[in-house]
Design an enzyme around this catalytic site. Structure first.
Site, PDB file in Angstrom:
ATOM      1  N   ASP A 206       0.848  -1.187   0.000  1.00  0.00           N
ATOM      2  CA  ASP A 206       0.000   0.000   0.000  1.00  0.00           C
ATOM      3  C   ASP A 206       0.887   1.241   0.000  1.00  0.00           C
ATOM      4  O   ASP A 206       1.887   1.306   0.734  1.00  0.00           O
ATOM      5  CB  ASP A 206      -0.912  -0.009   1.231  1.00  0.00           C
ATOM      6  CG  ASP A 206      -1.941   1.102   1.177  1.00  0.00           C
ATOM      7  OD1 ASP A 206      -2.984   0.890   0.531  1.00  0.00           O
ATOM      8  OD2 ASP A 206      -1.709   2.171   1.786  1.00  0.00           O
ATOM      9  N   ASN A 214      -2.996  12.671  -3.370  1.00  0.00           N
ATOM     10  CA  ASN A 214      -3.988  13.146  -4.341  1.00  0.00           C
ATOM     11  C   ASN A 214      -4.497  14.531  -3.967  1.00  0.00           C
ATOM     12  O   ASN A 214      -4.708  15.383  -4.838  1.00  0.00           O
ATOM     13  CB  ASN A 214      -5.155  12.169  -4.434  1.00  0.00           C
ATOM     14  CG  ASN A 214      -4.843  10.969  -5.321  1.00  0.00           C
ATOM     15  OD1 ASN A 214      -4.075  11.074  -6.262  1.00  0.00           O
ATOM     16  ND2 ASN A 214      -5.423   9.827  -4.994  1.00  0.00           N
ATOM     17  N   HIS A 219      -5.478  14.381  -8.846  1.00  0.00           N
ATOM     18  CA  HIS A 219      -5.674  12.977  -9.220  1.00  0.00           C
ATOM     19  C   HIS A 219      -4.888  12.582 -10.470  1.00  0.00           C
ATOM     20  O   HIS A 219      -4.496  11.413 -10.609  1.00  0.00           O
ATOM     21  CB  HIS A 219      -7.164  12.696  -9.421  1.00  0.00           C
ATOM     22  CG  HIS A 219      -7.935  12.659  -8.137  1.00  0.00           C
ATOM     23  ND1 HIS A 219      -7.951  11.571  -7.307  1.00  0.00           N
ATOM     24  CD2 HIS A 219      -8.687  13.614  -7.520  1.00  0.00           C
ATOM     25  CE1 HIS A 219      -8.701  11.818  -6.246  1.00  0.00           C
ATOM     26  NE2 HIS A 219      -9.166  13.066  -6.343  1.00  0.00           N
ATOM     27  N   ASP A 223      -2.488   9.425 -10.601  1.00  0.00           N
ATOM     28  CA  ASP A 223      -2.487   8.329 -11.587  1.00  0.00           C
ATOM     29  C   ASP A 223      -1.075   8.079 -12.112  1.00  0.00           C
ATOM     30  O   ASP A 223      -0.652   6.922 -12.267  1.00  0.00           O
ATOM     31  CB  ASP A 223      -3.422   8.659 -12.750  1.00  0.00           C
ATOM     32  CG  ASP A 223      -4.892   8.576 -12.361  1.00  0.00           C
ATOM     33  OD1 ASP A 223      -5.175   8.017 -11.278  1.00  0.00           O
ATOM     34  OD2 ASP A 223      -5.732   9.079 -13.123  1.00  0.00           O
ATOM     35  N   GLU A 249      -4.822   2.327  -4.263  1.00  0.00           N
ATOM     36  CA  GLU A 249      -3.361   2.417  -4.214  1.00  0.00           C
ATOM     37  C   GLU A 249      -2.734   1.145  -3.675  1.00  0.00           C
ATOM     38  O   GLU A 249      -1.584   1.138  -3.228  1.00  0.00           O
ATOM     39  CB  GLU A 249      -2.931   3.612  -3.344  1.00  0.00           C
ATOM     40  CG  GLU A 249      -3.234   3.469  -1.858  1.00  0.00           C
ATOM     41  CD  GLU A 249      -4.623   3.945  -1.479  1.00  0.00           C
ATOM     42  OE1 GLU A 249      -4.843   4.209  -0.301  1.00  0.00           O
ATOM     43  OE2 GLU A 249      -5.498   4.067  -2.366  1.00  0.00           O
TER      44      GLU A 249
END
Length: 355
Positions: A206, A214, A219, A223, A249
């Site tokens: 994680d 973010n 965002h 990505d 994630e």
């Protein structure tokens, strides 16, 4: 329909004789060119259709049923004629074939040009057969085109099916395997491990404080960070290992034939590589760059069905412990059928390890 035949008396032909093929090809009727002995030296396409097959260098008496003595009388007459001379040949099936012949004296040796008059019934059959043959050719051409089209459609469908199968097994953002593919592969690896009595490892990874990432960078940047992390993880595992995006994630590794030391070695490589990238994460309380936390589940397979949910739960519990212990580290737990997780090992980042 009519046709011609030409006949000569010698063996060596002039240039005019050699061009006779080109000349008689202009006529729609069947035509033949023969020497004085009745041997065929030229024939046009219609003549080949009428007599069938290759008739060059064959004698006319082989193609019709005319008695030799009668044909021998006709040949000198035809050769000497300066105008059309009628005659009659008898075909293989007994039908009469009326002919007209004339001597071609410009040829050296002279040739005879013979034109055939076919009976109306025979001509009608010939026309019908030719039409049927042309229709058959057209039908075969259509069928060939249809087969080619079907083959092209099949290739296109196979390509589309391959693409659909690929995207159904792949995460669209990171291009890693998706969760469904991971679970399907885990069942196979479990069966193989049970047969070979070798351990396997499931690892949940994680990205630490990714929601804050973010919120800080947006965002789209998130990505791109996921893509970089995905590529970095995949670059550090073995060819036989599977890396998948488990959701958000979170990533999952399936390490076949991996005991404790092998799993830890792979995780160390991944963590060090991610740290070396130094992807900025200003809002992280752990480090000023992206870090990972991981939970490792080591299991020994048995002939029973693969307990996917229990294996994931064990890895998830180890991941939770790694986060609770400060993140940027991994925790290893061993899964057992009876008692569940029986051992735990926490590894902090190298800078936090005791001397």
């Amino acid at each position: 329909m009519k046709s011609f035949i030409a006949v000569g008396s010698g063996s060596k032909m002039s240039d005019f004789t050699l061009d006779i093929n080109t000349w008689i090809d202009l006529f729609p009727e069947p035509m033949l060119a023969m020497n004085a002995q009745g041997n065929i030296v030229a024939i046009n396409p219609s003549g080949r259709e009428f007599f069938g097959g290759s008739v060059l260098n064959r004698n006319l008496r082989e193609l019709v049923a005319t008695p030799p003595e009668k044909l021998n009388k006709w040949l000198p007459l035809w050769q000497q004629a300066t105008q059309m001379v009628p005659g009659t040949l008898q075909g293989h099936q007994g039908q009469k074939i009326e002919v007209q012949a004339v001597g071609i004296h410009r040829c050296q040796p002279p040739l005879i040009l013979l034109r055939l008059f076919r009976q109306p019934r025979l001509l009608g059959q010939f026309i019908i057969q030719r039409q049927q043959f042309e229709q058959l050719q057209q039908q075969m051409a259509r069928q060939t085109a249809l087969i080619v089209e079907l083959q092209q459609q099949q290739k296109q469908l196979e390509a589309e099916n391959h693409y659909l199968q690929q995207i159904s097994q792949q995460d669209s953002l990171t291009k890693l395997a998706n969760r469904r593919t991971f679970e399907s592969r885990l069942r196979l690896v479990w069966q193989e491990a049970a047969a070979t009595h070798t351990p396997l490892a499931i690892v949940l990874l994680d990205i630490d404080h990714f929601k804050d990432y973010n919120d800080t960078y947006g965002h789209l940047a998130g990505d791109r960070a996921l893509q970089r992390v995905a590529y970095a993880i995949k670059s550090q595992v073995r060819a036989t290992d599977l890396v998948a995006r488990y959701g958000g994630e979170e990533f999952v590794l399936l390490l076949s034939q991996a005991h404790h030391d092998a799993a830890i070695c792979i995780l160390e490589r991944i963590f060090n590589h991610i740290r070396s990238l130094e992807i900025p994460h200003a809002s992280s309380p752990v480090k000023p760059y992206l870090t990972l936390s991981a939970g490792i589940c080591i299991a020994t397979a048995t002939p029973r069905d693969c307990p996917i949910s229990e294996l994931i739960a064990t890895a998830d519990a180890a991941l939770y412990e790694a986060k609770r212990s400060g993140r940027d580290r991994y925790v290893l737990q061993t899964y057992a059928w009876i008692s569940g997780p029986i051992s735990q090992e926490i590894s902090p980042c190298p800078s936090e390890k005791a001397p």
